[in-house]
Design an enzyme around this catalytic site. Sequence first.
Site, mmCIF file in Angstrom:
data_model
loop_
_atom_site.group_PDB
_atom_site.id
_atom_site.type_symbol
_atom_site.label_atom_id
_atom_site.label_comp_id
_atom_site.label_asym_id
_atom_site.label_seq_id
_atom_site.Cartn_x
_atom_site.Cartn_y
_atom_site.Cartn_z
ATOM 1 N N ARG A 104 16.219 52.514 -8.104
ATOM 2 C CA ARG A 104 16.980 52.652 -7.112
ATOM 3 C C ARG A 104 18.041 53.876 -7.147
ATOM 4 O O ARG A 104 18.318 53.981 -8.613
ATOM 5 C CB ARG A 104 17.744 51.591 -6.355
ATOM 6 C CG ARG A 104 17.087 50.522 -5.514
ATOM 7 C CD ARG A 104 16.458 51.050 -4.353
ATOM 8 N NE ARG A 104 15.570 50.127 -3.840
ATOM 9 C CZ ARG A 104 14.399 49.901 -3.669
ATOM 10 N NH1 ARG A 104 13.813 50.756 -4.617
ATOM 11 N NH2 ARG A 104 13.918 48.953 -2.893
ATOM 12 N N ASP B 85 11.917 59.293 -9.259
ATOM 13 C CA ASP B 85 11.365 58.681 -7.821
ATOM 14 C C ASP B 85 12.106 58.421 -6.675
ATOM 15 O O ASP B 85 11.727 57.913 -5.769
ATOM 16 C CB ASP B 85 10.250 57.657 -8.148
ATOM 17 C CG ASP B 85 9.290 57.283 -7.089
ATOM 18 O OD1 ASP B 85 8.714 58.234 -6.728
ATOM 19 O OD2 ASP B 85 9.045 56.001 -6.718
ATOM 20 N N GLU C 204 18.485 59.571 -0.692
ATOM 21 C CA GLU C 204 16.922 59.814 -0.175
ATOM 22 C C GLU C 204 16.702 59.598 1.322
ATOM 23 O O GLU C 204 15.933 59.864 1.786
ATOM 24 C CB GLU C 204 16.179 58.985 -1.142
ATOM 25 C CG GLU C 204 16.116 57.327 -0.969
ATOM 26 C CD GLU C 204 15.102 56.632 -1.653
ATOM 27 O OE1 GLU C 204 15.071 57.045 -2.992
ATOM 28 O OE2 GLU C 204 14.314 55.902 -1.252
ATOM 29 N N HIS D 118 9.754 58.740 -3.724
ATOM 30 C CA HIS D 118 9.682 57.159 -3.740
ATOM 31 C C HIS D 118 8.083 56.743 -3.290
ATOM 32 O O HIS D 118 7.874 56.008 -2.438
ATOM 33 C CB HIS D 118 10.492 56.642 -2.520
ATOM 34 C CG HIS D 118 10.998 55.247 -2.748
ATOM 35 N ND1 HIS D 118 12.274 54.974 -2.519
ATOM 36 C CD2 HIS D 118 10.382 54.017 -3.318
ATOM 37 C CE1 HIS D 118 12.339 53.526 -2.822
ATOM 38 N NE2 HIS D 118 11.166 53.131 -3.149
HETATM 39 P P1 NAI Z 1 12.365 41.849 -10.809
HETATM 40 O O1 NAI Z 1 13.502 40.890 -9.854
HETATM 41 O O2 NAI Z 1 11.096 41.194 -11.281
HETATM 42 O O3 NAI Z 1 13.269 42.137 -12.127
HETATM 43 C C1 NAI Z 1 14.487 42.712 -11.933
HETATM 44 C C2 NAI Z 1 15.315 42.706 -13.466
HETATM 45 O O4 NAI Z 1 16.210 43.248 -13.587
HETATM 46 C C3 NAI Z 1 15.364 40.963 -13.761
HETATM 47 O O5 NAI Z 1 14.916 40.588 -14.899
HETATM 48 C C4 NAI Z 1 16.946 40.992 -13.644
HETATM 49 O O6 NAI Z 1 17.289 40.054 -14.558
HETATM 50 C C5 NAI Z 1 17.155 42.359 -14.107
HETATM 51 N N1 NAI Z 1 18.650 42.838 -13.967
HETATM 52 C C6 NAI Z 1 19.395 42.458 -12.883
HETATM 53 N N2 NAI Z 1 20.436 43.185 -12.751
HETATM 54 C C7 NAI Z 1 20.590 43.932 -14.021
HETATM 55 C C8 NAI Z 1 21.525 44.775 -14.770
HETATM 56 N N3 NAI Z 1 22.648 45.217 -14.300
HETATM 57 N N4 NAI Z 1 21.037 45.420 -16.032
HETATM 58 C C9 NAI Z 1 19.923 45.262 -16.435
HETATM 59 N N5 NAI Z 1 18.733 44.242 -15.914
HETATM 60 C C10 NAI Z 1 19.211 43.669 -14.782
HETATM 61 O O7 NAI Z 1 11.932 43.082 -9.920
HETATM 62 P P2 NAI Z 1 10.890 44.307 -10.003
HETATM 63 O O8 NAI Z 1 9.839 43.650 -9.106
HETATM 64 O O9 NAI Z 1 10.704 44.292 -11.454
HETATM 65 O O10 NAI Z 1 11.576 45.469 -9.568
HETATM 66 C C11 NAI Z 1 12.638 46.214 -9.876
HETATM 67 C C12 NAI Z 1 13.346 47.167 -9.172
HETATM 68 O O11 NAI Z 1 12.333 48.285 -8.804
HETATM 69 C C13 NAI Z 1 13.331 46.556 -7.728
HETATM 70 O O12 NAI Z 1 14.854 45.974 -7.503
HETATM 71 C C14 NAI Z 1 13.435 47.928 -6.852
HETATM 72 O O13 NAI Z 1 14.810 48.457 -6.870
HETATM 73 C C15 NAI Z 1 12.545 48.993 -7.759
HETATM 74 N N6 NAI Z 1 11.196 49.216 -7.221
HETATM 75 C C16 NAI Z 1 10.895 50.525 -6.828
HETATM 76 C C17 NAI Z 1 9.771 50.658 -6.187
HETATM 77 C C18 NAI Z 1 9.433 52.264 -6.043
HETATM 78 O O14 NAI Z 1 8.539 52.542 -5.286
HETATM 79 N N7 NAI Z 1 10.096 53.173 -6.558
HETATM 80 C C19 NAI Z 1 8.977 49.788 -5.681
HETATM 81 C C20 NAI Z 1 9.289 48.540 -5.983
HETATM 82 C C21 NAI Z 1 10.402 48.198 -6.824
#
Ligand code: NAI
Length: 330
Positions: A234, A258, A263, A295
């Site tokens: 993000r 990305d 954005e 994105h």
């Molecule tokens: P997820 O929920 O599986 O994993 C997120 C991880 O981040 C968790 O293990 C959590 O413990 C950890 N976390 C939370 N706060 C944290 C912090 N302050 N410091 C370090 N780690 C922390 O989520 P997933 O599916 O891996 O997605 C991650 C992010 O990717 C989403 O929240 C979204 O913002 C982004 N995303 C971007 C996309 C794109 O097209 N550019 C598409 C899908 C997701």
Amino acid sequence: MKIVFFSAKPYDKQFFSRHNASYDFGLEFLETHLGPHIVNAVEPGTAAVCVFVNDRLTKEVIEVLAAKGVKIIALRCAGFNNVDLKAAQQAGIHVCRVPAYSPEAVAEHAVAMLLTLNRKIHKAYNRVREQNFALNGLLGFNLHGKTIGVIGMGKIGQAFCRIVKGFGCTIVAYDPYANAKLIPDVEFTSLEELLKRSDIISLHCPLTPDNHHFINATTIAQMKKGVTIVNTSRGALIDTKDAIEALKSGHIGNLAIDVYEQEENLFFRDLSAEIIPDDMIQRLMSFPNVLVTGHQAFFTVEALDQIAATTLHSVNELSNGRIPADVMVK
Ligand code: NAI
């Protein structure tokens, strides 16, 4: 039952219409973002709204939706920082999302950005089309033997680790909530240690009120000079102003993004004939060592299929009084 889609693009229509053959919901696709400016146009009788990353579901918007009889907010994405979940709870509106449509799609895009930027493929592509086969200015570095710091070891962070392991990188990770024992070949460290040791840092954590702008002048100063940063998570995780200063001083050697904190007014649109008033993105795009994509990390056939299938399944379950696993507000 009627579902109104906001920020809808032709590909949303294509994938959702195909998957809707099993449900026969009434689908209405609107191009506009959902926000305070448009929420009053939602027609009474709309049972669900389906929204994306840059729709703004503030308390004010949610209260209007509730008054119109909307019962479900379906996010067709994983991140949910744009929805006031407390307000939804208070208004009695269910919120569901697609927590894991294709972690590999995002992880692969992060790696694609890293390789493109490092090996200057985007420049080489343009050069050879001009019959310029000179190599000056295209020098990259081996990923083999480098230390990659992964911040956020959820589904995408882990998929990213599986790929970069193949390059022969040392992987260090920071995630205050993950179970380190479950992930082989990854050394969990403190954030400070990760910032200090990493040649490349890739962000895979959600945006929360606690980590807004956590890549800033102070944390950048703790990183190696010439560090490469990749952000497919993000935009507001990075203080763009501070990143620009660090790019100017050379402390950040490469930046691949990305996502971008402003954005909302730019991405997912063709602005090629417009004057863009956002000076920060223009400055970013002027650096030869910055790569920006709009994105698109999620944007694969597999991911769009999964997004449509999961979203319509969840809406169907909720509308029949059942609570599927991906519901954030019950
Ligand atoms: P997820 O929920 O599986 O994993 C997120 C991880 O981040 C968790 O293990 C959590 O413990 C950890 N976390 C939370 N706060 C944290 C912090 N302050 N410091 C370090 N780690 C922390 O989520 P997933 O599916 O891996 O997605 C991650 C992010 O990717 C989403 O929240 C979204 O913002 C982004 N995303 C971007 C996309 C794109 O097209 N550019 C598409 C899908 C997701």
